[in-house]
Motif scaffolding. Sequence first.
Motif, short mmCIF file in Angstrom:
data_model
loop_
_atom_site.label_atom_id
_atom_site.label_comp_id
_atom_site.label_asym_id
_atom_site.label_seq_id
_atom_site.Cartn_x
_atom_site.Cartn_y
_atom_site.Cartn_z
N ALA A 170 0.82 -1.22 0.00
CA ALA A 170 0.00 0.00 0.00
C ALA A 170 0.85 1.27 0.00
O ALA A 170 0.32 2.38 -0.01
N GLY A 171 2.18 1.10 0.01
CA GLY A 171 3.07 2.25 -0.02
C GLY A 171 3.40 2.85 1.33
O GLY A 171 3.90 3.98 1.42
N CYS A 172 3.16 2.09 2.41
CA CYS A 172 3.48 2.58 3.76
C CYS A 172 4.99 2.56 3.97
O CYS A 172 5.68 1.62 3.57
N GLU A 173 5.48 3.59 4.63
CA GLU A 173 6.91 3.66 4.95
C GLU A 173 7.19 3.34 6.42
O GLU A 173 8.32 3.06 6.79
N TYR A 174 6.14 3.41 7.24
CA TYR A 174 6.29 3.16 8.68
C TYR A 174 5.17 2.25 9.16
O TYR A 174 4.08 2.21 8.57
N ALA A 175 5.44 1.52 10.24
CA ALA A 175 4.42 0.69 10.89
C ALA A 175 4.62 0.80 12.39
O ALA A 175 5.75 0.72 12.89
N PHE A 176 3.52 1.00 13.11
CA PHE A 176 3.56 1.16 14.56
C PHE A 176 2.74 0.05 15.19
O PHE A 176 1.57 -0.15 14.84
N MET A 177 3.33 -0.70 16.10
CA MET A 177 2.61 -1.83 16.68
C MET A 177 2.81 -1.93 18.19
O MET A 177 3.88 -1.60 18.72
N GLU A 178 1.74 -2.36 18.85
CA GLU A 178 1.83 -2.68 20.27
C GLU A 178 2.52 -4.04 20.41
O GLU A 178 2.22 -4.97 19.66
N VAL A 179 3.41 -4.12 21.37
CA VAL A 179 4.09 -5.39 21.64
C VAL A 179 3.73 -5.81 23.06
O VAL A 179 4.22 -5.25 24.04
N SER A 180 2.83 -6.78 23.16
CA SER A 180 2.34 -7.23 24.47
C SER A 180 3.29 -8.26 25.08
O SER A 180 4.09 -8.88 24.39
N SER A 181 3.16 -8.45 26.39
CA SER A 181 4.00 -9.45 27.07
C SER A 181 3.64 -10.85 26.58
O SER A 181 4.52 -11.71 26.44
N HIS A 182 2.35 -11.09 26.29
CA HIS A 182 1.95 -12.39 25.74
C HIS A 182 2.62 -12.60 24.38
O HIS A 182 3.10 -13.70 24.08
N GLY A 183 2.63 -11.54 23.57
CA GLY A 183 3.23 -11.63 22.24
C GLY A 183 4.72 -11.92 22.30
O GLY A 183 5.25 -12.71 21.50
N ILE A 184 5.41 -11.28 23.26
CA ILE A 184 6.85 -11.52 23.42
C ILE A 184 7.10 -12.95 23.88
O ILE A 184 7.93 -13.67 23.32
N HIS A 185 6.37 -13.37 24.91
CA HIS A 185 6.56 -14.70 25.48
C HIS A 185 6.26 -15.81 24.48
O HIS A 185 6.93 -16.84 24.45
N GLN A 186 5.23 -15.59 23.65
CA GLN A 186 4.84 -16.59 22.67
C GLN A 186 5.56 -16.43 21.34
O GLN A 186 5.19 -17.05 20.35
N ARG A 187 6.58 -15.59 21.32
CA ARG A 187 7.47 -15.39 20.17
C ARG A 187 6.74 -14.90 18.92
O ARG A 187 7.11 -15.24 17.81
N ARG A 188 5.71 -14.09 19.12
CA ARG A 188 4.96 -13.58 17.96
C ARG A 188 5.72 -12.50 17.20
O ARG A 188 5.35 -12.17 16.07
N THR A 189 6.76 -11.93 17.82
CA THR A 189 7.55 -10.90 17.14
C THR A 189 8.86 -11.47 16.58
O THR A 189 9.70 -10.73 16.08
N GLU A 190 9.01 -12.78 16.64
CA GLU A 190 10.22 -13.44 16.17
C GLU A 190 10.41 -13.17 14.68
O GLU A 190 9.49 -13.28 13.88
N GLY A 191 11.64 -12.80 14.30
CA GLY A 191 11.96 -12.59 12.89
C GLY A 191 11.63 -11.21 12.37
O GLY A 191 11.90 -10.90 11.20
N LEU A 192 11.04 -10.34 13.22
CA LEU A 192 10.72 -8.98 12.79
C LEU A 192 11.90 -8.06 13.04
O LEU A 192 12.63 -8.21 14.03
N ASN A 193 12.08 -7.10 12.15
CA ASN A 193 13.19 -6.17 12.26
C ASN A 193 12.67 -4.81 12.74
O ASN A 193 12.08 -4.05 11.98
N PHE A 194 12.88 -4.51 14.03
CA PHE A 194 12.40 -3.25 14.60
C PHE A 194 13.45 -2.16 14.46
O PHE A 194 14.61 -2.35 14.78
N LYS A 195 12.99 -0.98 13.99
CA LYS A 195 13.89 0.17 13.88
C LYS A 195 13.96 0.91 15.21
O LYS A 195 15.02 1.37 15.63
N VAL A 196 12.80 1.05 15.88
CA VAL A 196 12.73 1.74 17.17
C VAL A 196 11.83 0.93 18.11
O VAL A 196 10.79 0.42 17.68
N ALA A 197 12.24 0.83 19.37
CA ALA A 197 11.42 0.18 20.40
C ALA A 197 11.26 1.13 21.56
O ALA A 197 12.24 1.75 22.01
N GLY A 198 10.02 1.30 22.03
CA GLY A 198 9.77 2.22 23.13
C GLY A 198 9.15 1.52 24.32
O GLY A 198 8.33 0.61 24.17
N PHE A 199 9.52 1.95 25.54
CA PHE A 199 8.98 1.39 26.78
C PHE A 199 8.19 2.48 27.50
O PHE A 199 8.71 3.57 27.74
#
Length: 486
Positions: A170-199
């Motif tokens: 669709a021509g998007c240059e950026y993507a913003f996503m919530e990263v939940s503790s469940h998602g981290i623990h269940q490896r749902r973000t595995e293989g993704l390349n993050f440019k910026v991570a915020g806490f």
Amino acid sequence: MTLDQLIIQVPYLEIVAKTEREIAALVSDSRQAGPASLYVAVQGTLADGHDYIDAAADKGAEVIVCEKLPGEINADVTYILVQDSARALGKLAANFYGNPSEKLSLIGITGTNGKTSVTTMLFDIFKNLGFKSALISTVEYRIADKILPSTHTTPDVITLNKLLSQAVDAGCEYAFMEVSSHGIHQRRTEGLNFKVAGFTNISHDHLDYHHTFSEYLKTKKQFFDNLSPDAVAITNLDDKNGSVMLQNTKAKKKSYALKTMADYHGKVIEADFNGMLMNFQGREFCTTFSGKFNAYNLLLAYAVAVECGFDTEDVLKAISTLSRVKGRFETLKSDGGIFFVIDYAHTPDALDNILESINEIRTKNERLITVFGCGGDRDHEKRPEMGKIATRKSTLAIITSDNPRTEKPEDIIKEIEAGVEPQNYSKYTSIPDRRDAIKMAIKFAEPKDIILVAGKGHENYQEINGERVHFDDKETVLELARMMSK
């Protein structure tokens, strides 16, 4: 896509049978398997995907990725033995969809509270700056101007890569996503390349899943531990565990704060229910957002945008035009002069923050009535804590239902009441039916009083005995306020 192309950079131990296969679909749910599909058997929280290998093959799966081979080998199936199926699935999903997270700038926001607000703010900021973006949040998924229903705070890794691939197309240059503790623990973000991570922050939540706060903290930290050296990690120094998040990260470290010195420093100059006058890095601006917790959210969004290379003045101009996030400190006023705040606050820290923000703004001539509850089949430990906070910081607290699920509302309410301090016994009542509780709050209120309806925010349902029934806090407030003002 050929199997050889699909397994590039996927660490495997052994391949049983041929690799000359065309793969048409990638699945981790055996029920979704079909002809020419590849099924990944993952150990889940409720079920082990290895128990469904034969079922997937029966449905037409031609390739099975697993950590242990089945007792009986199917001659028509190729088996790929790996050490970690969840890790393999992440890379397979990225390969299958053309590694979309490397073709745009992916920003992930994690923390107990504020994830939805910050990601939505960022989506709107970058839209105001003239860029197409994607949003993956609790409320909804967006690809530029297209809105899709949200299923999870952090979807499974196949869905994530599919959404990101659609964003690239669709021509998007950026993507913003919530990263939940469940998602981290269940490896749902595995293989993704993050440019910026915020806490954002971390407090008592999800202990029904993580069991201890220490495990919850470690899970959040894992997100930053896995960042690449090319990424930027931004943490909240005012949170007592903020610096912990960056202890082992390889990413470039940045910080933000309102109370302490940080790379990005902010200050609330004035605040009321209509918004705030703020100062970021010596520059003043106005915003329609209210509450100190939103000051932190805005400051993190500002830091992310600047780290992405945007001019500070342009970012502040974009921030000053933002509208409030649905169900997050959403305000409205009835014809009878009662002021309502609708908010998603469903953790002790979130409830404390919003009550503190309201109390800082109000003149004390108005009464503060809080309607809240706790979800069923979830963390029991936070219930008495929320009872203590609500009754301590409200004129009147009305304890009610908030998605009781399979539990009896009365049982949940008793656990909340257990935290009420003796000096505050006269400051609360309990009404199990949420609509009746809101109705009682309106009946009790006088002009200029403030009613906080907390816990559900954007949600438009109640989950009772496994069934979802329509219920929208804002809709209910408007209906009852209109009906009772006649």
